[in-house]
Design a protein around this motif. Structure first.
Motif, PDB file in Angstrom:
ATOM      1  N   GLN A  13       7.397  17.443   1.635  1.00 39.21           N
ATOM      2  CA  GLN A  13       6.926  16.895   0.166  1.00 39.21           C
ATOM      3  C   GLN A  13       7.831  16.124  -0.533  1.00 39.21           C
ATOM      4  N   THR A  14       8.902  16.341  -0.472  1.00 40.26           N
ATOM      5  CA  THR A  14       9.934  15.570  -0.970  1.00 40.26           C
ATOM      6  C   THR A  14       9.884  14.000  -0.420  1.00 40.26           C
ATOM      7  N   HIS A  15       9.347  13.807   0.745  1.00 39.30           N
ATOM      8  CA  HIS A  15       9.520  12.150   1.168  1.00 39.30           C
ATOM      9  C   HIS A  15       7.910  11.915   1.596  1.00 39.30           C
ATOM     10  N   CYS A  16       6.994  12.314   1.016  1.00 43.16           N
ATOM     11  CA  CYS A  16       5.618  12.065   1.152  1.00 43.16           C
ATOM     12  C   CYS A  16       5.499  10.607   1.001  1.00 43.16           C
ATOM     13  N   LEU A  17       4.615   9.980   1.901  1.00 40.58           N
ATOM     14  CA  LEU A  17       4.232   8.570   1.996  1.00 40.58           C
ATOM     15  C   LEU A  17       2.984   8.184   1.516  1.00 40.58           C
ATOM     16  N   CYS A  18       2.349   9.002   1.142  1.00 40.49           N
ATOM     17  CA  CYS A  18       0.864   8.609   0.607  1.00 40.49           C
ATOM     18  C   CYS A  18       0.668   7.850  -0.351  1.00 40.49           C
ATOM     19  N   ALA A  19       1.556   7.807  -1.388  1.00 39.81           N
ATOM     20  CA  ALA A  19       1.417   6.626  -2.220  1.00 39.81           C
ATOM     21  C   ALA A  19       1.535   5.166  -1.621  1.00 39.81           C
ATOM     22  N   LEU A  20       2.397   5.169  -0.434  1.00 40.27           N
ATOM     23  CA  LEU A  20       2.426   3.826  -0.074  1.00 40.27           C
ATOM     24  C   LEU A  20       1.433   3.404   1.130  1.00 40.27           C
ATOM     25  N   PRO A  22      -2.118   2.206   2.437  1.00 39.63           N
ATOM     26  CA  PRO A  22      -3.196   1.912   1.879  1.00 39.63           C
ATOM     27  C   PRO A  22      -4.674   2.526   2.354  1.00 39.63           C
ATOM     28  N   ARG A  23      -5.568   1.819   1.941  1.00 38.17           N
ATOM     29  CA  ARG A  23      -7.065   2.185   2.711  1.00 38.17           C
ATOM     30  C   ARG A  23      -7.816   1.055   2.874  1.00 38.17           C
ATOM     31  N   LEU A  53      -6.471   3.060   7.603  1.00 42.11           N
ATOM     32  CA  LEU A  53      -7.536   2.175   7.952  1.00 42.11           C
ATOM     33  C   LEU A  53      -8.788   3.095   7.699  1.00 42.11           C
ATOM     34  N   ARG A  54      -9.812   2.614   6.998  1.00 38.55           N
ATOM     35  CA  ARG A  54     -11.101   3.419   7.100  1.00 38.55           C
ATOM     36  C   ARG A  54     -11.922   3.425   8.349  1.00 38.55           C
ATOM     37  N   ASN A  55     -11.711   2.232   8.916  1.00 40.23           N
ATOM     38  CA  ASN A  55     -12.365   2.390  10.430  1.00 40.23           C
ATOM     39  C   ASN A  55     -11.551   2.730  11.524  1.00 40.23           C
ATOM     40  N   ALA A  56     -10.727   3.770  11.459  1.00 37.89           N
ATOM     41  CA  ALA A  56      -9.757   4.430  12.502  1.00 37.89           C
ATOM     42  C   ALA A  56     -10.266   5.872  12.552  1.00 37.89           C
ATOM     43  N   GLU A  57      -9.881   6.166  13.839  1.00 35.51           N
ATOM     44  CA  GLU A  57      -9.867   7.627  14.020  1.00 35.51           C
ATOM     45  C   GLU A  57      -8.712   8.085  14.864  1.00 35.51           C
ATOM     46  N   LEU A 167      -4.921 -10.117   6.278  1.00 31.59           N
ATOM     47  CA  LEU A 167      -3.693  -9.605   6.747  1.00 31.59           C
ATOM     48  C   LEU A 167      -3.618  -8.338   6.584  1.00 31.59           C
ATOM     49  N   PHE A 168      -3.058  -7.273   7.792  1.00 28.82           N
ATOM     50  CA  PHE A 168      -2.982  -5.933   7.459  1.00 28.82           C
ATOM     51  C   PHE A 168      -1.587  -5.410   7.324  1.00 28.82           C
ATOM     52  N   ASP A 169      -0.800  -6.232   6.866  1.00 29.26           N
ATOM     53  CA  ASP A 169       0.873  -6.024   6.820  1.00 29.26           C
ATOM     54  C   ASP A 169       0.996  -4.807   5.774  1.00 29.26           C
ATOM     55  N   ALA A 170       0.024  -4.601   5.055  1.00 25.37           N
ATOM     56  CA  ALA A 170       0.317  -3.441   4.127  1.00 25.37           C
ATOM     57  C   ALA A 170       0.365  -2.104   4.904  1.00 25.37           C
ATOM     58  N   LEU A 171      -0.243  -2.051   5.982  1.00 29.54           N
ATOM     59  CA  LEU A 171      -0.217  -0.877   6.916  1.00 29.54           C
ATOM     60  C   LEU A 171       1.382  -0.360   7.150  1.00 29.54           C
ATOM     61  N   LEU A 172       2.261  -1.503   7.036  1.00 28.82           N
ATOM     62  CA  LEU A 172       3.418  -1.233   7.482  1.00 28.82           C
ATOM     63  C   LEU A 172       4.450  -0.767   6.446  1.00 28.82           C
ATOM     64  N   ARG A 173       3.771  -0.863   5.044  1.00 29.41           N
ATOM     65  CA  ARG A 173       4.609  -0.174   4.097  1.00 29.41           C
ATOM     66  C   ARG A 173       5.148   1.311   4.340  1.00 29.41           C
TER      67      ARG A 173
END
Length: 197
Positions: A13-20, A22-23, A53-57, A167-173
């Protein structure tokens, strides 16, 4: 006492990445097949890719009983993103060309090959690869060979090629934040001594 983990990104929880994370929308569908040994790995990049990614599973296992059903997606052509003899380099979509369903095995090279071996249907898929590779940002692990990438890096580069100029570089944040966090935790001197040779 164990640390509380985020239920979404599975990080403490102290290192949660959810804010980084993207969707992002993509024409390309991504099916990530993760070896079970990767689930609790500190750098679980397949999970980050699936969340971003919205279109990923993401499917976890060794033998995938429902694989044939997952691969039959109307409107998509299916390819295995994995190097090998006869693999074709991905190219940008032209006009109304059918998008790819990219099947991406996730694990060490040995575990990824095992996934292909125990799921013979995967071996029947046409193989696709990345043409010109960007260097890996995975500064904590020695690559087993030239052009080795983490799963999230491979997916990002594949989407950048297929869906250019998008570009999908935001995935790498979140991936970059993970790497920086690992380096900070070990200390700069330890990192330089063990990883910059």
């Amino acid at each position: 006492m164990s640390r509380i983990h985020c239920e979404r990104c599975l990080r403490p929880q102290t290192h949660c990445l959810c804010a980084l994370i993207p969707r992002l929308d993509s024409r390309t569908r991504v099916l990530l097949l993760q070896h079970p040994s990767e689930v609790n790995h500190a750098l679980n990049t397949a999970r980050l890719a699936a969340l971003g990614l919205r279109n990923a599973e993401l499917r976890v296992g060794e033998v995938f009983e429902d694989l044939e059903q997952w691969l039959t997606q109307p409107g998509y052509r299916t390819g295995l993103l994995f190097p090998g003899e006869g693999a074709q380099a991905l190219q940008a979509y032209a006009g109304d060309e059918r998008p790819w369903l990219l099947v991406v095995p996730d694990g060490t090279w040995r575990k990824a090959r095992k996934l292909l071996h125990v799921n013979p249907l995967l071996a029947t898929l046409p193989r696709v690869t990345l043409g010109a590779l960007q260097p890996s940002r995975y500064r904590l692990r020695k690559a087993p060979g030239e052009g080795a990438l983490s799963t999230i890096e491979a997916v990002t580069q594949a989407l950048n090629v297929l869906e250019a100029p998008a570009l999908f570089d935001a995935l790498l944040r979140p991936f970059d934040a993970l790497i920086e966090g690992q380096i900070a935790a070990m200390g700069q001197q330890t990192y330089e001594r063990n990883h910059l040779r």
